[in-house]
Design a protein around this motif. Structure first.
Motif, short mmCIF file in Angstrom:
data_model
loop_
_atom_site.label_atom_id
_atom_site.label_comp_id
_atom_site.label_asym_id
_atom_site.label_seq_id
_atom_site.Cartn_x
_atom_site.Cartn_y
_atom_site.Cartn_z
N THR A 176 66.22 7.57 8.11
CA THR A 176 65.83 7.47 6.70
C THR A 176 67.01 7.80 5.80
N TYR A 177 66.97 7.26 4.61
CA TYR A 177 67.97 7.53 3.59
C TYR A 177 67.24 7.75 2.27
N HIS A 178 67.77 8.67 1.47
CA HIS A 178 67.19 8.95 0.17
C HIS A 178 68.29 9.04 -0.88
N ALA A 179 67.96 8.59 -2.07
CA ALA A 179 68.90 8.73 -3.18
C ALA A 179 69.13 10.20 -3.47
N ASP A 180 70.32 10.52 -3.98
CA ASP A 180 70.64 11.92 -4.27
C ASP A 180 69.64 12.52 -5.26
N SER A 181 69.11 11.70 -6.15
CA SER A 181 68.20 12.20 -7.18
C SER A 181 66.87 12.69 -6.60
N VAL A 182 66.54 12.28 -5.38
CA VAL A 182 65.26 12.68 -4.78
C VAL A 182 65.43 13.42 -3.46
#
Length: 118
Positions: free
Chosen positions: A58-64
């Motif tokens: 999985t990957y997530h944006a830094d903002s979340v």
């Protein structure tokens, strides 16, 4: 035909949690990477999270990052986004999308509204 249907949005207070779902049909769900994206009022589309076919990457944006978690249940053809510690800046319409290559999607759901406000 390919269908993606999001649900689970709503109004929540800052610091609260929501879990979004995306029911997929019309294709072999387990064969596709999937995305969550969002669009805040008056702003452009923002990538939120990515998950691989098996759910192990999985990957997530830094903002979340650290607050949101993407997951999937291939037996149920469903994609999820667990959102914790919500902030007012998370207010947006959230979309799930089928990935065809990095940061490119070919099918989208209709979106579900998330409003974070006291």
């Amino acid at each position: 035909q390919v269908q993606l249907v999001e649900s689970g949005g709503g109004l929540v207070q800052p610091g609260g949690s929501l879990r979004l779902s995306c029911a997929a049909s019309g294709f072999t769900f387990s064969s596709y990477w999937m995305y969550w994206l969002r669009q805040a009022p008056g702003k452009g589309l923002e990538w939120v999270s990515t998950i691989n076919t098996g759910g192990g990457t999985t990957y997530h944006a830094d903002s979340v990052k650290g607050r949101f978690t993407i997951s999937r249940d291939n037996a149920k053809n469903t994609l999820y986004l667990q959102m914790n510690t919500l902030k007012s800046e998370d207010t947006a319409v959230y979309y799930c999308a089928r990935a065809v290559r990095p940061l490119v999607a070919d099918y989208w759901g209709q979106g579900t509204q998330v409003t974070v406000s006291s």
